[in-house]
Design an enzyme around this catalytic site. Structure first.
Site, mmCIF file in Angstrom:
data_model
loop_
_atom_site.group_PDB
_atom_site.id
_atom_site.type_symbol
_atom_site.label_atom_id
_atom_site.label_comp_id
_atom_site.label_asym_id
_atom_site.label_seq_id
_atom_site.Cartn_x
_atom_site.Cartn_y
_atom_site.Cartn_z
ATOM 1 N N GLN A 106 0.852 -1.202 0.000
ATOM 2 C CA GLN A 106 0.000 0.000 0.000
ATOM 3 C C GLN A 106 0.881 1.242 0.000
ATOM 4 O O GLN A 106 0.390 2.356 -0.066
ATOM 5 C CB GLN A 106 -0.867 0.032 1.268
ATOM 6 C CG GLN A 106 -1.800 -1.155 1.391
ATOM 7 C CD GLN A 106 -2.349 -1.248 2.810
ATOM 8 O OE1 GLN A 106 -3.355 -0.626 3.134
ATOM 9 N NE2 GLN A 106 -1.717 -2.033 3.648
ATOM 10 N N HIS A 124 -1.583 1.501 -4.226
ATOM 11 C CA HIS A 124 -1.928 2.916 -4.071
ATOM 12 C C HIS A 124 -1.041 3.846 -4.893
ATOM 13 O O HIS A 124 -0.965 5.037 -4.614
ATOM 14 C CB HIS A 124 -1.878 3.298 -2.576
ATOM 15 C CG HIS A 124 -2.950 2.633 -1.752
ATOM 16 N ND1 HIS A 124 -2.932 2.585 -0.379
ATOM 17 C CD2 HIS A 124 -4.076 1.981 -2.125
ATOM 18 C CE1 HIS A 124 -4.003 1.925 0.057
ATOM 19 N NE2 HIS A 124 -4.704 1.550 -0.981
ATOM 20 N N GLY A 192 3.077 -4.478 8.942
ATOM 21 C CA GLY A 192 3.112 -3.027 9.132
ATOM 22 C C GLY A 192 1.930 -2.283 8.547
ATOM 23 O O GLY A 192 2.084 -1.190 8.019
ATOM 24 N N ASN A 218 3.468 -6.798 13.404
ATOM 25 C CA ASN A 218 3.107 -5.432 13.776
ATOM 26 C C ASN A 218 3.336 -5.274 15.285
ATOM 27 O O ASN A 218 2.954 -6.158 16.041
ATOM 28 C CB ASN A 218 1.619 -5.194 13.436
ATOM 29 C CG ASN A 218 1.256 -3.716 13.399
ATOM 30 O OD1 ASN A 218 1.673 -2.946 14.242
ATOM 31 N ND2 ASN A 218 0.460 -3.340 12.410
HETATM 32 P P1 OAD Z 1 -1.060 3.155 8.912
HETATM 33 O O1 OAD Z 1 -0.297 4.404 9.229
HETATM 34 O O2 OAD Z 1 -2.540 3.158 9.018
HETATM 35 O O3 OAD Z 1 -0.569 1.967 9.857
HETATM 36 C C1 OAD Z 1 0.774 1.696 10.059
HETATM 37 C C2 OAD Z 1 0.847 0.417 10.872
HETATM 38 O O4 OAD Z 1 2.226 0.111 11.017
HETATM 39 C C3 OAD Z 1 0.279 0.516 12.304
HETATM 40 O O5 OAD Z 1 -0.559 -0.608 12.534
HETATM 41 C C4 OAD Z 1 1.512 0.470 13.199
HETATM 42 O O6 OAD Z 1 1.284 -0.226 14.425
HETATM 43 C C5 OAD Z 1 2.463 -0.319 12.333
HETATM 44 N N1 OAD Z 1 3.884 -0.091 12.595
HETATM 45 C C6 OAD Z 1 4.503 1.025 13.068
HETATM 46 N N2 OAD Z 1 5.827 0.846 13.127
HETATM 47 C C7 OAD Z 1 6.072 -0.424 12.680
HETATM 48 C C8 OAD Z 1 7.248 -1.205 12.494
HETATM 49 N N3 OAD Z 1 8.463 -0.733 12.784
HETATM 50 N N4 OAD Z 1 7.108 -2.468 12.001
HETATM 51 C C9 OAD Z 1 5.876 -2.962 11.706
HETATM 52 N N5 OAD Z 1 4.738 -2.267 11.851
HETATM 53 C C10 OAD Z 1 4.826 -1.021 12.336
HETATM 54 O O7 OAD Z 1 -0.581 2.723 7.474
HETATM 55 P P2 OAD Z 1 -1.225 1.727 6.431
HETATM 56 O O8 OAD Z 1 -1.873 0.559 7.089
HETATM 57 O O9 OAD Z 1 -0.219 1.494 5.384
HETATM 58 O O10 OAD Z 1 -3.893 4.980 1.742
HETATM 59 O O11 OAD Z 1 -2.362 2.630 5.822
HETATM 60 C C11 OAD Z 1 -3.061 2.108 4.738
HETATM 61 C C12 OAD Z 1 -3.450 3.170 3.797
HETATM 62 O O12 OAD Z 1 -4.160 4.151 4.526
HETATM 63 C C13 OAD Z 1 -2.303 3.954 3.181
HETATM 64 O O13 OAD Z 1 -1.777 3.339 2.050
HETATM 65 C C14 OAD Z 1 -2.975 5.217 2.823
HETATM 66 C C15 OAD Z 1 -3.726 5.441 4.111
HETATM 67 O O14 OAD Z 1 -4.803 6.161 4.110
HETATM 68 C C16 OAD Z 1 -4.067 5.919 0.798
HETATM 69 O O15 OAD Z 1 -3.381 6.915 0.737
HETATM 70 C C17 OAD Z 1 -5.151 5.584 -0.167
#
Ligand code: OAD
Length: 255
Positions: A106, A124, A192, A218
């Site tokens: 993503q 995305h 993540g 995560n």
């Molecule tokens: P988020 O910012 O929603 O979530 C990030 C996730 O990464 C969280 O669950 C954290 O706990 C986790 N995290 C943080 N540090 C980490 C690490 N070192 N190792 C593993 N995990 C870690 O980001 P996404 O899930 O990518 O879409 O968000 C999905 C989509 O929502 C994005 O692509 C974007 C956003 O709105 C669009 O722009 C359409």
């Protein structure tokens, strides 16, 4: 950096070693250790007053195209200065260790490709690419004028980043390839991602429904946690190398 002492379940090691097809879905957390802020954490500096969810929309671009362009410009520079981390490198190495790997992201930062992953499915888009806001054709050069955003050299419409904004459709071929992989794989890793933004968030459930072993990596719990076959809580840059090390004893993979 020390490898975290993480007990990798034997069942998971066996599943990985015997899998014919592994699919991986990554989110912003995979780039966190490269210093790229995740989507849902507070922004810093100049952009701290803005909520990313209010900037990444077609409405925001119509209302304040200059602000949205400048925000992406700032993120582009942040990503250009960042380096892939141990999580990106472990996923690039995984390609060599399993018969088939499908990497679905993503993220719009291109760090998987810079770590050496090939055939990344970008759900995305990619913020390094620029398209015409009228016909979505990729534009590689434009006149530097006072205009922010710059204009399409063909039709003078505003240029925009080639990313999917809230309310927009995902690229159809990428989404279909991701769904096919989720339905076909033996092991599905969700790494993540907060697993809340559809349709990407449905991919681990598609995998589960089709019998795959589903693994969450995560440090925090998400909606997927209680459904996953295995949960490996911890930062991806430590957990993924530990996982590859446990399954294949790859000496070069530990961080
Ligand atoms: P988020 O910012 O929603 O979530 C990030 C996730 O990464 C969280 O669950 C954290 O706990 C986790 N995290 C943080 N540090 C980490 C690490 N070192 N190792 C593993 N995990 C870690 O980001 P996404 O899930 O990518 O879409 O968000 C999905 C989509 O929502 C994005 O692509 C974007 C956003 O709105 C669009 O722009 C359409």
């Amino acid at each position: 950096m020390h490898t975290i002492s993480l007990a990798i379940p034997l069942g998971l090691i066996h599943a990985l070693r015997t899998a014919q097809h592994v699919a991986v879905l990554t989110g912003a957390g995979v780039s966190a250790e490269s210093g790229v802020p995740t989507f849902r954490e507070a922004q810093t500096g100049l952009w701290s007053q803005y909520n990313p969810e209010d900037l990444a929309t077609p409405e925001a671009f119509r209302r304040q195209p200059a602000v949205v362009w400048q925000w992406y410009d700032w993120r582009r520079r942040l990503v250009a200065a960042a380096e892939p981390n141990a999580a990106h490198r472990a996923l690039a190495a995984l390609e060599m260790l399993v018969p088939r790997l499908t990497l679905i992201t993503q993220n719009v930062d291109g760090l998987h490709q810079r770590a050496g992953s090939t055939d990344v499915i970008e759900l995305h888009g990619n913020l390094q690419r620029v398209v015409c806001s009228r016909d979505h054709q990729v534009v590689t050069s434009w006149a530097e004028t006072e205009d922010v955003p710059p204009r399409c050299p063909q039709c003078q419409a505003l240029l925009r980043p080639d990313v999917v904004w809230f309310g927009e459709s995902l690229p159809q071929r990428a989404l279909q390839a991701a769904l096919d992989a989720a339905r076909d794989c033996d092991v599905f890793l969700s790494v993540g991602t907060s697993a809340v933004v559809q349709p990407a968030a449905s991919l681990p459930y598609e995998a589960l429904e089709h019998g795959a072993i589903t693994v969450e990596v995560n440090p925090s719990a998400t909606a997927l946690t209680e459904h996953a076959t295995y949960v490996l809580p911890g930062p991806a840059g430590q957990v993924l190398p530990a996982l590859l090390h446990a399954a294949w004893h790859e000496p070069g993979i530990a961080p």
